[in-house]
Motif scaffolding. Structure first.
Motif, PDB file in Angstrom:
ATOM      1  N   MET A   1       4.141 -29.925  -0.258  1.00 34.31           N
ATOM      2  CA  MET A   1       4.056 -29.793  -1.714  1.00 34.31           C
ATOM      3  C   MET A   1       3.292 -30.977  -2.291  1.00 34.31           C
ATOM      4  SD  MET A   1       7.154 -29.554  -4.504  1.00 34.31           S
ATOM      5  CE  MET A   1       7.759 -27.996  -3.820  1.00 34.31           C
ATOM      6  N   SER A   2       2.264 -30.705  -3.079  1.00 33.67           N
ATOM      7  CA  SER A   2       1.483 -31.768  -3.709  1.00 33.67           C
ATOM      8  C   SER A   2       1.712 -31.743  -5.212  1.00 33.67           C
ATOM      9  CB  SER A   2      -0.006 -31.588  -3.410  1.00 33.67           C
ATOM     10  OG  SER A   2      -0.493 -30.392  -3.967  1.00 33.67           O
ATOM     11  N   LYS A   3       1.885 -32.932  -5.787  1.00 28.39           N
ATOM     12  CA  LYS A   3       2.112 -33.051  -7.220  1.00 28.39           C
ATOM     13  C   LYS A   3       1.200 -34.127  -7.786  1.00 28.39           C
ATOM     14  CE  LYS A   3       7.080 -32.032  -6.823  1.00 28.39           C
ATOM     15  NZ  LYS A   3       8.438 -32.566  -7.118  1.00 28.39           N
ATOM     16  N   THR A   4       0.620 -33.843  -8.936  1.00 27.65           N
ATOM     17  CA  THR A   4      -0.251 -34.808  -9.612  1.00 27.65           C
ATOM     18  C   THR A   4       0.051 -34.768 -11.109  1.00 27.65           C
ATOM     19  OG1 THR A   4      -2.008 -34.420  -8.002  1.00 27.65           O
ATOM     20  CG2 THR A   4      -2.609 -35.557 -10.034  1.00 27.65           C
ATOM     21  N   LEU A   5       0.140 -35.963 -11.702  1.00 23.67           N
ATOM     22  CA  LEU A   5       0.282 -36.059 -13.144  1.00 23.67           C
ATOM     23  C   LEU A   5      -0.953 -36.734 -13.719  1.00 23.67           C
ATOM     24  CD1 LEU A   5       1.930 -35.852 -15.779  1.00 23.67           C
ATOM     25  CD2 LEU A   5       2.829 -38.138 -15.273  1.00 23.67           C
ATOM     26  N   LEU A   6      -1.657 -36.024 -14.572  1.00 23.66           N
ATOM     27  CA  LEU A   6      -2.765 -36.603 -15.323  1.00 23.66           C
ATOM     28  C   LEU A   6      -2.218 -36.957 -16.703  1.00 23.66           C
ATOM     29  CD1 LEU A   6      -5.510 -33.971 -14.402  1.00 23.66           C
ATOM     30  CD2 LEU A   6      -5.043 -36.137 -13.257  1.00 23.66           C
ATOM     31  N   TYR A   7      -2.237 -38.238 -17.056  1.00 20.73           N
ATOM     32  CA  TYR A   7      -1.659 -38.644 -18.332  1.00 20.73           C
ATOM     33  C   TYR A   7      -2.620 -39.553 -19.088  1.00 20.73           C
ATOM     34  CZ  TYR A   7      -0.515 -43.222 -16.286  1.00 20.73           C
ATOM     35  OH  TYR A   7      -0.601 -44.462 -15.699  1.00 20.73           O
ATOM     36  N   ASN A   8      -2.246 -39.847 -20.330  1.00 22.41           N
ATOM     37  CA  ASN A   8      -3.097 -40.658 -21.200  1.00 22.41           C
ATOM     38  C   ASN A   8      -4.482 -40.019 -21.339  1.00 22.41           C
ATOM     39  OD1 ASN A   8      -3.835 -42.719 -22.929  1.00 22.41           O
ATOM     40  ND2 ASN A   8      -4.359 -44.140 -21.268  1.00 22.41           N
ATOM     41  N   ALA A   9      -4.481 -38.724 -21.594  1.00 19.41           N
ATOM     42  CA  ALA A   9      -5.726 -37.964 -21.755  1.00 19.41           C
ATOM     43  C   ALA A   9      -5.724 -37.265 -23.111  1.00 19.41           C
ATOM     44  CB  ALA A   9      -5.868 -36.920 -20.645  1.00 19.41           C
ATOM     45  N   LYS A  10      -6.886 -36.798 -23.529  1.00 16.87           N
ATOM     46  CA  LYS A  10      -7.001 -35.893 -24.677  1.00 16.87           C
ATOM     47  C   LYS A  10      -7.190 -34.505 -24.069  1.00 16.87           C
ATOM     48  CE  LYS A  10      -9.709 -34.844 -28.833  1.00 16.87           C
ATOM     49  NZ  LYS A  10     -10.849 -35.264 -29.711  1.00 16.87           N
ATOM     50  N   VAL A  11      -6.106 -33.772 -23.967  1.00 18.00           N
ATOM     51  CA  VAL A  11      -6.093 -32.508 -23.232  1.00 18.00           C
ATOM     52  C   VAL A  11      -6.366 -31.347 -24.189  1.00 18.00           C
ATOM     53  CG1 VAL A  11      -4.757 -30.986 -21.740  1.00 18.00           C
ATOM     54  CG2 VAL A  11      -4.391 -33.476 -21.634  1.00 18.00           C
ATOM     55  N   TYR A  12      -7.477 -30.641 -23.961  1.00 22.83           N
ATOM     56  CA  TYR A  12      -7.814 -29.486 -24.802  1.00 22.83           C
ATOM     57  C   TYR A  12      -7.040 -28.273 -24.309  1.00 22.83           C
ATOM     58  CZ  TYR A  12     -10.469 -25.704 -26.971  1.00 22.83           C
ATOM     59  OH  TYR A  12     -10.835 -24.582 -27.682  1.00 22.83           O
ATOM     60  N   VAL A  13      -6.107 -27.817 -25.131  1.00 19.39           N
ATOM     61  CA  VAL A  13      -5.310 -26.638 -24.796  1.00 19.39           C
ATOM     62  C   VAL A  13      -5.961 -25.381 -25.383  1.00 19.39           C
ATOM     63  CG1 VAL A  13      -3.036 -25.551 -24.965  1.00 19.39           C
ATOM     64  CG2 VAL A  13      -3.226 -28.045 -24.699  1.00 19.39           C
ATOM     65  N   GLU A  14      -6.231 -25.427 -26.674  1.00 18.25           N
ATOM     66  CA  GLU A  14      -6.936 -24.360 -27.370  1.00 18.25           C
ATOM     67  C   GLU A  14      -7.320 -24.889 -28.744  1.00 18.25           C
ATOM     68  OE1 GLU A  14      -4.209 -21.150 -27.378  1.00 18.25           O
ATOM     69  OE2 GLU A  14      -2.708 -22.201 -28.572  1.00 18.25           O
ATOM     70  N   ARG A  15      -8.058 -24.103 -29.482  1.00 20.66           N
ATOM     71  CA  ARG A  15      -8.557 -24.565 -30.787  1.00 20.66           C
ATOM     72  C   ARG A  15      -7.421 -25.184 -31.626  1.00 20.66           C
ATOM     73  NH1 ARG A  15     -13.040 -23.447 -33.761  1.00 20.66           N
ATOM     74  NH2 ARG A  15     -13.702 -21.891 -32.202  1.00 20.66           N
ATOM     75  N   GLY A  16      -7.627 -26.433 -32.047  1.00 23.66           N
ATOM     76  CA  GLY A  16      -6.659 -27.115 -32.891  1.00 23.66           C
ATOM     77  C   GLY A  16      -5.444 -27.652 -32.170  1.00 23.66           C
ATOM     78  N   HIS A  17      -5.390 -27.535 -30.845  1.00 27.59           N
ATOM     79  CA  HIS A  17      -4.202 -27.952 -30.093  1.00 27.59           C
ATOM     80  C   HIS A  17      -4.618 -28.861 -28.925  1.00 27.59           C
ATOM     81  CE1 HIS A  17      -0.382 -26.672 -27.627  1.00 27.59           C
ATOM     82  NE2 HIS A  17      -0.416 -27.964 -27.887  1.00 27.59           N
ATOM     83  N   PHE A  18      -4.237 -30.114 -29.008  1.00 35.67           N
ATOM     84  CA  PHE A  18      -4.482 -31.072 -27.934  1.00 35.67           C
ATOM     85  C   PHE A  18      -3.158 -31.685 -27.496  1.00 35.67           C
ATOM     86  CE2 PHE A  18      -8.483 -30.803 -30.177  1.00 35.67           C
ATOM     87  CZ  PHE A  18      -9.437 -30.863 -29.177  1.00 35.67           C
ATOM     88  N   GLU A  19      -3.052 -32.021 -26.222  1.00 36.03           N
ATOM     89  CA  GLU A  19      -1.887 -32.716 -25.680  1.00 36.03           C
ATOM     90  C   GLU A  19      -2.345 -33.980 -24.963  1.00 36.03           C
ATOM     91  OE1 GLU A  19       1.146 -32.188 -26.292  1.00 36.03           O
ATOM     92  OE2 GLU A  19       1.262 -30.105 -27.014  1.00 36.03           O
TER      93      GLU A  19
END
Length: 542
Positions: A1-19
């Motif tokens: 099982m491989s796990k990766t966390l990408l953090y401290n990013a500007k994540v484009y989810v969809e129009r008007g929604h970033f995480e």
């Protein structure tokens, strides 16, 4: 099982929604949210990667290209962008001198465009290519792939006038009625057959090299027409791709778009060949998938072979080239429908688009485009055609980057009235049509960022014209990114698992060196990835 966390990013989810963060497990996105929340959820086995505030977008998916042909051009004389026939001849001579073993049985290259010639727009003929060599056959393709020039050696090997495979419209003649070394339509394929192909070992190497180039430019998926065009031997081509992906060498997701020589060959593939065994050969979640039937309805605008309803400005009797007759296309679409298979068709001119939709309509399921039949390119269109595409649910695989060149010739060839409703990448999505982006590489480079730039600004790569070419057709960055991601996924029936950074979707993502959503639009073309991930696996890192 491989796990990766990408953090401290500007994540484009969809129009008007970033995480801010994305948690990946075994190639699937398991969670999207804030840094604090997902850092707390990550266990000791999770690899944590600080994105340093950079923008993270879904992996880019080229909806239509010629992957193998692009690789070939990188292993041939580089004649793309030449500004004269003399320059092309010089480049080919130098290539032959540097690679004598490669050309001893023939030379093939692609990329010339007579509209770029500064000493006149004459197409190169056999006499020009004879200046490269008469010791071996030579075929040089126009950048569009719909016209080729050959030398006298190759011409003599074909016995064109006596060869029943050739129709009169397949080749050009000089003032004496003799073949002049120019081939059109199906004649291009017959001419190219004369030059020996790359070996399987060379092709294997070329595919891997091309994958490296693609992922370094942010592509995580390609939908590519290689079998039946660049790679004519279907069974051998399919086997080679299976070998690469079964061995784990594949670095991106690859979807076949397949051409056939005739209806009988297509029927055989449906009943006995690759398509008859697609469920066992292409298991669920495979990075290699078997996609649609690919057809050609017409030629290209630059070659004046796009199929036009009212002909060309100054040449109204030239309506272009109909590559596949409507009766044959109707039968292809009928057979495809019987086997639940999508059809995608190259259409440049307005008449080509109209006739392709006519054929699609006859194969609709309960009056709807359930199989998501698609028009590739869809360049010259009237307002009526745009409405019809949207109303009937026809998909469009568009190449905004084509405008870099085509804005020079569009009005001259089709007139301002028709030009104003063409290359309508803004109008189509506003009307509700599904539009996915690609490059038709190697017609253009497969780098997606100049393509996005062109869609957003409607300027050529030199930043002209200042206000954009028919700027009402500009789109915003979100529309362009979505066209390269979730819309391309829609074109392959995968929009519920691919093309978004959302829980349950494939972990295909690209971390950018600049924020594509806030950067000066003129700089979008210069953006590059610092990391590319496919299925949770980092396949490129700068």
């Amino acid at each position: 099982m491989s796990k990766t966390l990408l953090y401290n990013a500007k994540v484009y989810v969809e129009r008007g929604h970033f995480e801010e963060a994305v948690l990946v497990e075994d190639g699937i996105i398991r969670a999207v949210g804030g840094n604090k929340e997902l850092l707390a959820a990550a266990d000791a086995e999770t690899e944590k990667r600080d994105c340093e505030g950079r923008t993270l977008i879904p992996g880019l998916n080229d909806s239509h290209m010629h992957f193998m042909q692009f690789g070939e051009t990188r292993n041939q004389a580089m004649i793309e962008g030449v500004t004269s026939i003399d320059e092309m001849i010089r480049i080919c001579r130098e290539f032959a001198e540097a690679h004598p073993g490669h050309v001893k049985s023939g030379m093939h290259a692609i990329g010339w465009n007579q509209d770029l010639f500064t000493d006149g727009d004459r197409m190169p003929d056999r006499h020009d290519l004879d200046r490269i060599s008469t010791d071996y056959p030579i075929v040089l393709e126009r950048v569009c792939g719909h016209i080729v020039s050959v030398n006298t050696t190759l011409l003599n090997m074909l016995h064109v006038k006596e060869n029943p495979e050739f129709k009169k419209e397949d080749f050009g003649v000089d003032e004496n009625g003799e073949p002049n070394g120019l081939f059109y339509g199906n004649g291009t394929n017959l001419a190219k057959k004369v030059v020996p192909d790359f070996s399987l070992e060379e092709r294997h190497r070329i595919i891997l090299e091309t994958m490296d180039y693609c992922v370094s430019h942010g592509l995580t998926s390609v939908q590519s027409n290689d079998v039946g065009t660049t790679f004519m031997d279907g069974p051998v081509a399919f086997d080679l791709f299976h070998k690469i992906y079964n061995s784990g060498e594949g670095k991106l997701r690859y979807r076949h778009q397949v051409c056939f020589n005739d209806l009988n060959e297509f029927r055989d593939y449906l009943e006995n060949g690759e398509y008859a065994h697609r469920e066992e050969l292409y298991p669920k979640d495979s990075w290699l998938t078997l996609g649609p039937l690919k057809l050609f309805k017409d030629g290209s605008l630059g070659a004046r072979t796009a199929l036009m309803t009212n002909g060309y400005v100054g040449a109204p009797d030239n309506h272009g080239l109909e590559w596949i007759a409507s009766d044959d296309m109707d039968e292809y679409c009928r057979l495809a429908g019987e086997h639940n298979l999508q059809v995608v068709t190259h259409c440049i001119g307005d008449e080509a688009v109209k006739r392709a939709i006519d054929s699609y309509e006859k194969a609709f399921v309960d009056g709807k485009n359930a199989l998501r039949h698609t028009v590739i390119h869809c360049q010259v269109t009237s307002e009526e055609l745009l409405d019809r595409i949207a109303d009937e649910g026809i998909l469009v695989f568009a190449q905004p980057i084509f405008l870099d060149y085509d804005m020079r010739i569009l009005e001259e060839l089709v007139g301002k009235e028709l030009a104003a409703t063409s290359y309508a990448w803004g109008s189509l999505p506003r009307k509700g049509a599904h539009v996915a982006y690609g490059t038709d590489c190697p017609v253009e480079d497969c780098n997606p960022f100049p393509n996005i730039y062109m869609a957003v600004t409607r300027k050529n790569l030199n930043g002209e014209p200042a206000g954009g070419f028919y700027p009402d057709e500009c789109v915003d960055v979100e529309t362009a990114v979505d066209a390269y991601t979730v819309e391309s996924a829609y074109g392959e029936f995968m929009e519920d698992i691919k093309g978004r950074i959302k829980e349950g979707y494939y972990a295909d993502m690209v971390l950018l060196d600049s924020d594509i959503f806030t950067v000066d639009p003129d700089r979008i073309k210069d953006i590059l990835p610092v990391m590319t991930m496919v299925g949770g696996r980092i396949v490129f890192e700068k």
